[in-house]
Scaffold this motif. Sequence first.
Motif, mmCIF file in Angstrom:
data_model
loop_
_atom_site.group_PDB
_atom_site.id
_atom_site.type_symbol
_atom_site.label_atom_id
_atom_site.label_comp_id
_atom_site.label_asym_id
_atom_site.label_seq_id
_atom_site.Cartn_x
_atom_site.Cartn_y
_atom_site.Cartn_z
ATOM 1 N N PHE A 43 37.311 13.427 -1.976
ATOM 2 C CA PHE A 43 36.275 13.422 -0.942
ATOM 3 C C PHE A 43 36.665 14.384 0.195
ATOM 4 C CE2 PHE A 43 34.028 11.938 2.773
ATOM 5 C CZ PHE A 43 32.791 11.574 2.276
ATOM 6 N N PRO A 44 35.714 15.186 0.681
ATOM 7 C CA PRO A 44 36.053 16.214 1.672
ATOM 8 C C PRO A 44 36.182 15.695 3.111
ATOM 9 C CG PRO A 44 33.734 16.356 1.112
ATOM 10 C CD PRO A 44 34.299 15.245 0.261
ATOM 11 N N ILE A 45 37.327 15.148 3.455
ATOM 12 C CA ILE A 45 37.592 14.737 4.845
ATOM 13 C C ILE A 45 38.036 15.947 5.666
ATOM 14 C CG2 ILE A 45 38.141 12.329 4.350
ATOM 15 C CD1 ILE A 45 41.110 13.096 4.263
ATOM 16 N N VAL A 46 37.978 15.825 6.997
ATOM 17 C CA VAL A 46 38.342 16.982 7.839
ATOM 18 C C VAL A 46 39.824 17.328 7.756
ATOM 19 C CG1 VAL A 46 36.537 16.816 9.596
ATOM 20 C CG2 VAL A 46 38.657 15.523 9.903
ATOM 21 N N GLY A 70 27.426 12.599 9.534
ATOM 22 C CA GLY A 70 28.185 12.799 8.299
ATOM 23 C C GLY A 70 29.586 12.234 8.456
ATOM 24 N N SER A 71 29.714 10.925 8.216
ATOM 25 C CA SER A 71 30.978 10.226 8.515
ATOM 26 C C SER A 71 31.754 9.819 7.284
ATOM 27 C CB SER A 71 30.700 8.954 9.330
ATOM 28 O OG SER A 71 30.088 9.289 10.551
ATOM 29 N N PHE A 75 37.065 8.615 8.066
ATOM 30 C CA PHE A 75 38.342 9.297 8.330
ATOM 31 C C PHE A 75 38.306 9.994 9.698
ATOM 32 C CE2 PHE A 75 41.150 12.965 8.359
ATOM 33 C CZ PHE A 75 42.354 12.387 8.036
ATOM 34 N N SER A 76 37.339 10.883 9.904
ATOM 35 C CA SER A 76 37.276 11.567 11.207
ATOM 36 C C SER A 76 37.045 10.564 12.330
ATOM 37 C CB SER A 76 36.207 12.661 11.200
ATOM 38 O OG SER A 76 34.993 12.227 10.617
ATOM 39 N N ASP A 94 26.027 7.874 7.646
ATOM 40 C CA ASP A 94 26.090 8.468 6.302
ATOM 41 C C ASP A 94 24.891 7.948 5.517
ATOM 42 O OD1 ASP A 94 28.627 10.028 4.793
ATOM 43 O OD2 ASP A 94 27.048 9.236 3.495
ATOM 44 N N ARG A 95 24.317 8.831 4.704
ATOM 45 C CA ARG A 95 23.128 8.380 3.982
ATOM 46 C C ARG A 95 23.493 7.553 2.754
ATOM 47 N NH1 ARG A 95 20.914 14.309 2.804
ATOM 48 N NH2 ARG A 95 22.578 15.111 1.517
ATOM 49 N N GLY A 121 21.868 5.978 6.630
ATOM 50 C CA GLY A 121 20.559 6.624 6.778
ATOM 51 C C GLY A 121 20.745 8.094 7.026
ATOM 52 N N ASP A 122 19.631 8.786 7.147
ATOM 53 C CA ASP A 122 19.709 10.208 7.469
ATOM 54 C C ASP A 122 20.270 10.354 8.885
ATOM 55 O OD1 ASP A 122 18.840 13.099 6.936
ATOM 56 O OD2 ASP A 122 18.026 12.634 8.914
ATOM 57 N N ALA A 123 21.282 11.194 9.021
ATOM 58 C CA ALA A 123 22.007 11.289 10.297
ATOM 59 C C ALA A 123 21.081 11.680 11.453
ATOM 60 C CB ALA A 123 23.141 12.292 10.154
ATOM 61 N N ASP A 140 29.087 17.144 10.474
ATOM 62 C CA ASP A 140 29.788 17.377 9.194
ATOM 63 C C ASP A 140 28.870 16.990 8.027
ATOM 64 O OD1 ASP A 140 31.833 18.114 7.529
ATOM 65 O OD2 ASP A 140 33.106 16.383 7.916
ATOM 66 N N VAL A 141 27.595 17.421 8.107
ATOM 67 C CA VAL A 141 26.621 17.099 7.049
ATOM 68 C C VAL A 141 26.518 18.277 6.073
ATOM 69 C CG1 VAL A 141 25.278 15.391 8.345
ATOM 70 C CG2 VAL A 141 24.730 17.835 8.596
ATOM 71 N N MET A 142 25.432 18.314 5.290
ATOM 72 C CA MET A 142 25.228 19.434 4.359
ATOM 73 C C MET A 142 25.127 20.736 5.167
ATOM 74 S SD MET A 142 24.940 18.093 1.304
ATOM 75 C CE MET A 142 23.934 19.145 0.259
HETATM 76 C C1 LIG Z 1 32.134 16.169 4.576
HETATM 77 S S1 LIG Z 1 31.687 14.521 4.375
HETATM 78 C C2 LIG Z 1 32.113 13.764 5.903
HETATM 79 C C3 LIG Z 1 33.562 13.614 6.133
HETATM 80 C C4 LIG Z 1 33.919 12.927 7.419
HETATM 81 N N1 LIG Z 1 33.356 13.595 8.576
HETATM 82 C C5 LIG Z 1 35.418 12.865 7.548
HETATM 83 O O1 LIG Z 1 36.025 13.889 7.867
HETATM 84 O O2 LIG Z 1 35.974 11.798 7.333
HETATM 85 C C6 LIG Z 1 29.942 14.612 4.505
HETATM 86 C C7 LIG Z 1 29.222 13.297 4.409
HETATM 87 O O3 LIG Z 1 27.965 13.481 5.003
HETATM 88 C C8 LIG Z 1 27.006 12.766 4.281
HETATM 89 N N2 LIG Z 1 25.728 13.437 4.568
HETATM 90 C C9 LIG Z 1 25.358 14.697 4.232
HETATM 91 N N3 LIG Z 1 24.156 14.993 4.749
HETATM 92 C C10 LIG Z 1 23.745 13.875 5.421
HETATM 93 C C11 LIG Z 1 22.607 13.542 6.184
HETATM 94 N N4 LIG Z 1 21.606 14.417 6.367
HETATM 95 N N5 LIG Z 1 22.541 12.321 6.735
HETATM 96 C C12 LIG Z 1 23.538 11.425 6.564
HETATM 97 N N6 LIG Z 1 24.646 11.681 5.870
HETATM 98 C C13 LIG Z 1 24.757 12.890 5.305
HETATM 99 C C14 LIG Z 1 27.454 12.801 2.850
HETATM 100 O O4 LIG Z 1 26.963 11.663 2.152
HETATM 101 C C15 LIG Z 1 28.982 12.795 2.997
HETATM 102 O O5 LIG Z 1 29.494 11.486 2.870
#
Ligand SMILES: C[S@@+](CC[C@H](N)C(=O)[O-])C[C@H]1O[C@@H](n2cnc3c(N)ncnc32)[C@H](O)[C@@H]1O
Length: 229
Positions: A43-46, A70-71, A75-76, A94-95, A121-123, A140-142
């Motif tokens: 999983f891509p954590i920071v 995007g949590s 982790f972050s 997080d969705r 839900g959607d961030a 940290d979303v898409m």
């Molecule tokens: C890179 S990871 C987050 C890592 C986190 N920030 C950490 O470092 O621990 C991205 C997360 O964002 C979520 N995500 C992506 N687009 C989203 C959106 N529009 N709304 C809510 N969550 C979203 C994904 O499901 C994923 O779990």
Amino acid sequence: MSLPQNALHGILHPEVQAHLHGLVQHDDALLDRLEAYGRERGFPIVGRSSGRVLELYARAIGARRVFELGSGFGFSAWFFARAVGPEGRVYCTDRDEHERVAFRELYADHPLATRIEHHVGDALEVLATTPGEFDCIFIDVMKEDYPRTVEAALPRLRRGGLLLIDNLLWGGRAARPVDLKDPAAAAVHAKDHATAGVVEATRLLMTDPKLCAMVLPIGDGLGVALKLE
Ligand SMILES: C[S@@+](CC[C@H](N)C(=O)[O-])C[C@H]1O[C@@H](n2cnc3c(N)ncnc32)[C@H](O)[C@@H]1O
């Protein structure tokens, strides 16, 4: 430190990356569990070095209210939760419901859990329905959604607040010029919405006169923008 799937390596030399990682010592077994869980899932954590920078900035401005877009499983959020203190609040989003389940299992009755609200839900929708201003907002979303996420987040920051954004170097792709005269390169470029999102979000930060911003070459490139007015 999430990377594009086709990136060959991180932006830092692996030895330098390992060195920075090793500098961040701590006395909380939860951080080790969060890291191990992220590793298991790929999983891509920071990452720990960017996490420390997030904590440092949040502490530097005395942040009490932090919003993360995007949590994942938190982790972050561990770094922000430490920074905001016992009266502070970290709003996680997080969705994917699975991330909240993992967050609850991993944090269990850890004291930092009381500082974190994890919303499914959607961030951007959760941000819109969560009232008040924030001291820090972390994105940290898409990556293709970065530009509209920056635009939605900025009005929700207090003056003197910080917008923090992961992956602004995107495995180095944000820094790589594209030769649009080369049809093969142009075709790849046209479909690469993630890199386009990262590049446009960076432009928004760096050209906004109401911000003082820079991209730090740590992790996968961490954007930091101070809201001046
Ligand atoms: C890179 S990871 C987050 C890592 C986190 N920030 C950490 O470092 O621990 C991205 C997360 O964002 C979520 N995500 C992506 N687009 C989203 C959106 N529009 N709304 C809510 N969550 C979203 C994904 O499901 C994923 O779990």
